[in-house]
Design an enzyme around this catalytic site. Sequence first.
Site, mmCIF file in Angstrom:
data_model
loop_
_atom_site.group_PDB
_atom_site.id
_atom_site.type_symbol
_atom_site.label_atom_id
_atom_site.label_comp_id
_atom_site.label_asym_id
_atom_site.label_seq_id
_atom_site.Cartn_x
_atom_site.Cartn_y
_atom_site.Cartn_z
ATOM 1 N N HIS A 154 0.846 -1.186 0.000
ATOM 2 C CA HIS A 154 0.000 0.000 0.000
ATOM 3 C C HIS A 154 0.878 1.232 0.000
ATOM 4 O O HIS A 154 1.942 1.230 0.620
ATOM 5 C CB HIS A 154 -0.916 0.012 1.238
ATOM 6 C CG HIS A 154 -2.069 0.937 1.075
ATOM 7 N ND1 HIS A 154 -1.999 2.266 1.381
ATOM 8 C CD2 HIS A 154 -3.325 0.713 0.610
ATOM 9 C CE1 HIS A 154 -3.158 2.832 1.112
ATOM 10 N NE2 HIS A 154 -3.985 1.914 0.641
ATOM 11 N N ASP A 158 -7.934 -5.650 0.112
ATOM 12 C CA ASP A 158 -8.410 -6.486 -0.988
ATOM 13 C C ASP A 158 -8.015 -7.948 -0.863
ATOM 14 O O ASP A 158 -8.505 -8.785 -1.604
ATOM 15 C CB ASP A 158 -7.879 -5.933 -2.324
ATOM 16 C CG ASP A 158 -8.534 -4.614 -2.656
ATOM 17 O OD1 ASP A 158 -9.751 -4.516 -2.464
ATOM 18 O OD2 ASP A 158 -7.827 -3.683 -3.085
HETATM 19 N N1 CMC Z 1 4.283 -7.412 -4.788
HETATM 20 C C1 CMC Z 1 5.629 -7.358 -4.958
HETATM 21 N N2 CMC Z 1 6.351 -6.237 -4.834
HETATM 22 C C2 CMC Z 1 5.707 -5.107 -4.528
HETATM 23 C C3 CMC Z 1 4.307 -5.088 -4.340
HETATM 24 C C4 CMC Z 1 3.600 -6.292 -4.472
HETATM 25 N N3 CMC Z 1 2.269 -6.322 -4.304
HETATM 26 N N4 CMC Z 1 3.925 -3.812 -4.050
HETATM 27 C C5 CMC Z 1 5.033 -3.070 -4.051
HETATM 28 N N5 CMC Z 1 6.122 -3.857 -4.332
HETATM 29 C C6 CMC Z 1 7.516 -3.429 -4.372
HETATM 30 C C7 CMC Z 1 7.851 -2.695 -5.666
HETATM 31 O O1 CMC Z 1 8.295 -3.592 -6.677
HETATM 32 C C8 CMC Z 1 8.929 -1.745 -5.199
HETATM 33 O O2 CMC Z 1 10.119 -2.489 -5.090
HETATM 34 P P1 CMC Z 1 11.580 -1.789 -5.299
HETATM 35 O O3 CMC Z 1 11.605 -0.609 -4.374
HETATM 36 O O4 CMC Z 1 12.553 -2.852 -4.921
HETATM 37 O O5 CMC Z 1 11.624 -1.381 -6.728
HETATM 38 C C9 CMC Z 1 8.475 -1.360 -3.793
HETATM 39 O O6 CMC Z 1 7.704 -2.474 -3.335
HETATM 40 C C10 CMC Z 1 7.657 -0.094 -3.703
HETATM 41 O O7 CMC Z 1 6.606 -0.204 -4.646
HETATM 42 P P2 CMC Z 1 5.910 1.044 -5.302
HETATM 43 O O8 CMC Z 1 5.279 0.622 -6.587
HETATM 44 O O9 CMC Z 1 6.868 2.206 -5.353
HETATM 45 O O10 CMC Z 1 4.815 1.378 -4.207
HETATM 46 P P3 CMC Z 1 3.549 2.253 -4.452
HETATM 47 O O11 CMC Z 1 3.264 2.921 -3.178
HETATM 48 O O12 CMC Z 1 3.706 3.112 -5.640
HETATM 49 O O13 CMC Z 1 2.407 1.168 -4.817
HETATM 50 C C11 CMC Z 1 0.596 -0.335 -4.655
HETATM 51 C C12 CMC Z 1 1.386 0.799 -3.961
HETATM 52 C C13 CMC Z 1 -0.654 -0.619 -3.834
HETATM 53 C C14 CMC Z 1 0.146 0.163 -6.060
HETATM 54 C C15 CMC Z 1 1.506 -1.585 -4.778
HETATM 55 O O14 CMC Z 1 1.870 -2.036 -3.497
HETATM 56 C C16 CMC Z 1 0.836 -2.702 -5.573
HETATM 57 O O15 CMC Z 1 0.928 -2.699 -6.797
HETATM 58 N N6 CMC Z 1 0.151 -3.669 -4.875
HETATM 59 C C17 CMC Z 1 -0.595 -4.713 -5.553
HETATM 60 C C18 CMC Z 1 -1.950 -4.162 -6.008
HETATM 61 C C19 CMC Z 1 -2.901 -3.986 -4.841
HETATM 62 O O16 CMC Z 1 -3.067 -4.866 -3.999
HETATM 63 N N7 CMC Z 1 -3.596 -2.835 -4.850
HETATM 64 C C20 CMC Z 1 -4.646 -2.549 -3.830
HETATM 65 C C21 CMC Z 1 -4.226 -1.450 -2.895
HETATM 66 S S1 CMC Z 1 -5.337 -1.346 -1.468
HETATM 67 C C22 CMC Z 1 -6.849 -0.888 -2.129
HETATM 68 C C23 CMC Z 1 -6.856 0.524 -2.568
HETATM 69 O O17 CMC Z 1 -6.897 1.406 -1.687
HETATM 70 O O18 CMC Z 1 -6.843 0.777 -3.776
#
Ligand code: CMC
Length: 426
Positions: free
Chosen positions: A304, A361
């Site tokens: 998240h 989720d």
């Molecule tokens: N699985 C594997 N690696 C992950 C994941 C994941 N689900 N989420 C983040 N990472 C890693 C990402 O690869 C990155 O690694 P590094 O720093 O080594 O390159 C690091 O963690 C930070 O990720 P980010 O993309 O910069 O983080 P963000 O804050 O931009 O993204 C997120 C947040 C929710 C989009 C992401 O965690 C994700 O894609 N999760 C899976 C989709 C998901 O479950 N979404 C629902 C969110 S809760 C409901 C809502 O409020 O929408």
Amino acid sequence: MAESVKVIIEGKTYEFPVVTGTEGEKAVDIRKLRQLTGYITYDPGYANTGSCTSSITYMDGEQGILRYRGIPIEQLAEHSSFVETSYLLINGMLPNFAELQMMKVQLNDASLVHEDMQIFFQNFPRSSHPMGILSAMVNALRSFYPELPISDGSTTQDMMRILSKVRTMAAMSYKISRGHKVVYPRQDLTYCANFLNMMFNSPVKPYDLDDDVVKALNVFWILHADHEQNCSTTAVRVVGSGKVNIYASISAGISALWGPLHGGANQAVINMLTHILNDGGNIAHIIARAKDKDDPYRLSGFGHRVYKTYDPRSKIIKKVCDKVLRKLHISDPLLDIAQKLEEVAVKDPYFIDHNLYPNVDFYSGILLRAIGIPTNMFTVMFAIGRLPGWIAQWKESRNDPDWKISRPRQIYTGNTKNDYIPIDQR
Ligand code: CMC
């Protein structure tokens, strides 16, 4: 003495005021940055940018805290209803008895959907995703209920219409997609019971309303009701900032929510768990893929932007999910897979180092399946839950004395000036 922050740019010192929230969060007010220095900030995804002040929802991502209007989410999930929580979010305080009754009357009065709207549903191709249909239909609502001049923005009546009719439209679209007769809303049922009845009642098999299922749906929607400046809420505010009506703004929010990184994650989780099940329960393979830097694959329902610990909503939803499965005597193999996956992931150094924990989720899809909601409607369920938050945020932005049309800047990285070349000389 007011706090400020000093920034040195090209040897010159500038001072910017600090804004402090009621829970002590601090922000540098850079509204004069460009005017004074010629510089702008660069913050893709706005991860460090406060786009507004807001008194609706408080989140502490480090401690896993979520509060609506100051009230902890755990207390609302335990004691409140979705309608009462909606009132709280939209109006800023809990309703008294008369106010809550009035809201229920308003929701009942607004529950029918114009008969002509059924024609739209019938004419969408059968393969259409319900979120695409919902977004279009919410925008179309303005045309069906246009009596207020658009410049007036919105009234309580518009807000109640959206809350009530979107629920009716969601159930209606499900019935039509199955080729079944639409079930109309009933005045004697509560908001959540009404939805379940419209979804699942049929002339051949009357639907038995179960109190625990109704409560579970209330909790599910309360947990989704607001989450401060997330992607879809920001979309609602950005679109609304152009002074467009609330229907168009919320339609934009629905489109934003559709994405698998946002509200679409609940559907993506079920697809992921089903894939693991069909792959013989191969959790190690999925974990390895999620950790692989060369593979864009991510574990759905994990991680998240704000929470760096367990999402408090995920703990509540897991308990509700267990209770409903027990009550309905359902044994879901996907729940076993989900539990094993969680156990492995939260102990894995990659997930620990990246602060990746289950989000709301992760278990919500299993609850929705148990209730009988089809997978392609999961994100629609999220959207219904998020309506009061979108409405409250839209309303707040309309009354914000610091309101400005959303218009970020950019850092241009394209060609420098070059001359047009006629086609025969290229
Ligand atoms: N699985 C594997 N690696 C992950 C994941 C994941 N689900 N989420 C983040 N990472 C890693 C990402 O690869 C990155 O690694 P590094 O720093 O080594 O390159 C690091 O963690 C930070 O990720 P980010 O993309 O910069 O983080 P963000 O804050 O931009 O993204 C997120 C947040 C929710 C989009 C992401 O965690 C994700 O894609 N999760 C899976 C989709 C998901 O479950 N979404 C629902 C969110 S809760 C409901 C809502 O409020 O929408």
